[in-house]
Design a protein around this motif. Sequence first.
Motif, short mmCIF file in Angstrom:
data_model
loop_
_atom_site.label_atom_id
_atom_site.label_comp_id
_atom_site.label_asym_id
_atom_site.label_seq_id
_atom_site.Cartn_x
_atom_site.Cartn_y
_atom_site.Cartn_z
N UNK A 169 0.79 -1.23 0.00
CA UNK A 169 0.00 0.00 0.00
C UNK A 169 0.82 1.28 0.00
N UNK A 170 2.14 1.17 0.04
CA UNK A 170 2.96 2.38 0.08
C UNK A 170 3.87 2.41 -1.15
N UNK A 171 3.62 3.32 -2.10
CA UNK A 171 4.41 3.38 -3.34
C UNK A 171 5.90 3.60 -3.09
N UNK A 172 6.25 4.32 -2.02
CA UNK A 172 7.67 4.57 -1.78
C UNK A 172 8.41 3.28 -1.44
N UNK A 173 7.74 2.34 -0.74
CA UNK A 173 8.36 1.05 -0.46
C UNK A 173 8.49 0.23 -1.75
N UNK A 174 7.45 0.26 -2.56
CA UNK A 174 7.49 -0.47 -3.82
C UNK A 174 8.60 0.07 -4.72
N UNK A 175 8.80 1.39 -4.70
CA UNK A 175 9.85 2.00 -5.53
C UNK A 175 11.23 1.57 -5.05
N UNK A 176 11.43 1.56 -3.75
CA UNK A 176 12.72 1.16 -3.21
C UNK A 176 13.01 -0.31 -3.51
N UNK A 177 12.00 -1.16 -3.36
CA UNK A 177 12.21 -2.58 -3.65
C UNK A 177 12.45 -2.80 -5.14
N UNK A 178 11.80 -2.01 -5.95
CA UNK A 178 12.04 -2.11 -7.39
C UNK A 178 13.42 -1.64 -7.78
N UNK A 179 13.91 -0.60 -7.11
CA UNK A 179 15.25 -0.09 -7.40
C UNK A 179 16.30 -1.13 -7.03
N UNK A 180 16.21 -1.71 -5.85
CA UNK A 180 17.00 -2.88 -5.50
C UNK A 180 18.39 -2.62 -4.96
N UNK A 181 19.08 -1.58 -5.44
CA UNK A 181 20.46 -1.34 -5.02
C UNK A 181 20.83 0.12 -5.29
N UNK A 182 22.05 0.46 -4.90
CA UNK A 182 22.56 1.82 -5.09
C UNK A 182 21.65 2.87 -4.41
N UNK A 183 21.22 2.56 -3.21
CA UNK A 183 20.32 3.47 -2.50
C UNK A 183 21.07 4.73 -2.07
N UNK A 184 20.43 5.87 -2.28
CA UNK A 184 21.00 7.17 -1.96
C UNK A 184 20.56 7.62 -0.58
N UNK A 185 21.14 8.71 -0.11
CA UNK A 185 20.71 9.31 1.15
C UNK A 185 19.23 9.68 1.07
N UNK A 186 18.79 10.19 -0.06
CA UNK A 186 17.37 10.54 -0.22
C UNK A 186 16.49 9.29 -0.09
N UNK A 187 16.92 8.18 -0.66
CA UNK A 187 16.18 6.92 -0.51
C UNK A 187 16.07 6.52 0.96
N UNK A 188 17.19 6.62 1.65
CA UNK A 188 17.21 6.22 3.06
C UNK A 188 16.35 7.15 3.90
N UNK A 189 16.33 8.43 3.58
CA UNK A 189 15.48 9.37 4.31
C UNK A 189 14.00 9.10 4.04
N UNK A 190 13.68 8.71 2.81
CA UNK A 190 12.30 8.35 2.48
C UNK A 190 11.84 7.18 3.34
N UNK A 191 12.67 6.17 3.46
CA UNK A 191 12.33 5.01 4.28
C UNK A 191 12.23 5.39 5.75
N UNK A 192 13.15 6.21 6.21
CA UNK A 192 13.13 6.68 7.60
C UNK A 192 11.82 7.44 7.89
#
Length: 582
Positions: A169-192
Amino acid sequence: MTASLPKLYLNLYWHMHQPDYRDILSGEYVLPWTYLHAIKDYTDMAYHLESNPDARVSFNFVPILLDQLEDYVQQFDSGNIRDPLLRLLIKPDMKALTQDERCLILHSCFKGHHEKMLAPFEHYQCLYNMYVKLEPHGKSMFNYLSGQYMADLIVWYHLAWTGESVRRNYPEVQALMGKGSQFTLEDRQTLFNLIADLMRNLIPRYRALESAGQVEISTTPHYHPILPLLLDFRSTRDAMPYAPLPHSAQYPHGRQRAQVHIAEAQASHRRRFGKPAAGMWPAEGAVSHEALTLLAEHGVMWAASGEGVLANSLYKSFDTSELPPRHEYLYKPYRVGNGKDHIICFFRDDHLSDKIGFEYANLHADNAVADFIACLESIHAQNASDQSPVVSVILDGENAWEYYPYNGYYFLSQLYAALSHHDNIIMATPSELATQALRPDSGLPIGELPAIAAGSWVYGSFSTWIGSPDKNRGWDLLCEAKQAYDAVMREGTLSDVEIAAASRQLAICEGSDWFWWFGDYNSALSVSSFDQLFRRNLANLYRLLGLEVPERVRQAISKGSADADAANAGTMRRGQAAEYST
């Protein structure tokens, strides 16, 4: 024409608990399990009720768990993050990690059930494979595990610990799982930020479910102590006649301490949910006649325990050598005590509870739900009276789902749908059932128990918390610390603020979880973590009292075993040691 059988009432009751993982002196969290279970299990469990409005269940929230959930929200609101793993999730420069920070990430971020929480995710599995290859090289492996590796690992660990309802139900989680790797600080802040939102909304979601009449929420004595053991170590011998006990004859002033835990729990519940709790789940379903009477004296209408306790109590109450078939005595609430201090006690069906906790994870959801319903239908068909059987299924509401595919998503969705639309099953809460059973001609049975055999939901005894050398040593250390506490209180040298801090620390030390882990049937790693935390809590108590920490507090209590049987250890226990049939 054959009269139809009375309906079957199901009391489905989920227990939610985590001990206090904070170092009170520093404010830092030592272990992250409270917030990880919050974003996975507590979130998913609320979602399943919100998605199945016809289902009705009960939840037990231990106050010390709620204290920590609220503390995490305060951390997010203030920006002062005191959980080191959560803090590392948003560390700006992962290339600048210290050696200790790298070790914390590596030692933390592969913890979980690998088959269900790691292997399904290709990128997470790849990170694990790299670690396995490099780990034999010791510290030199850090030459190969880059800051980006650490960033990807800590993101995947938190993604694996999100609930299935969050992933869907959360698009931001789906986007991160789809990206899979090379997570940025912005990605980590989104998850936080998502974690922060999930935790801010958690208690309000359960409060809304209770306001809607869909759930009942109960409580436990505040810091989850084993009440009967605080009251009398000798209660151990009701179920374990020859068990060795701690050197201390009694826990010093244990009745007073038990009263404090009960009163604080009710104050906590009133503050969070607007009223005192009608019922309490005594920590680990641990009861004795004295403990239940004490709950009744504090206005608690109902409590609950395990099937083994009921069987032992029937033997004790009626001086019998043989019980009737279990379906004739198990499926009803019992009144314990007389007059204004009586209390209603529910006893769980160990067989059905353990099926959810230990067996259904290995079945397809369709088959698991069909089996559970079939068991209830069998109980319903066995009923030969004109009163409705009351089946209590009570278990851990957080740890089982780690072993289920998709965090139990399909099992729980189908279970609630099947139960809430079944012609002969009525889902009900303990308060409803207790109130109805006390009315004449209510259609519900109620039994009388003149005596209670002290015990818990685990094997009907206290063997998980007392009676072995390691566990007894833990109690002796606690008794010594309590005697030191009492001596300082008598001296009157502490300020009110210092007394409050020392009293809170004492209450943490009195929790049941530390004793749970002592013993060679648990894994060495888990035993070490809880052993150290218990002794850190004892040491902090001495410091808050202005006393030197005794050398014996610095020595390990229990080592655990590298060969511990995972089926009989860890975060959950079966209600009975062996399989049996209905």
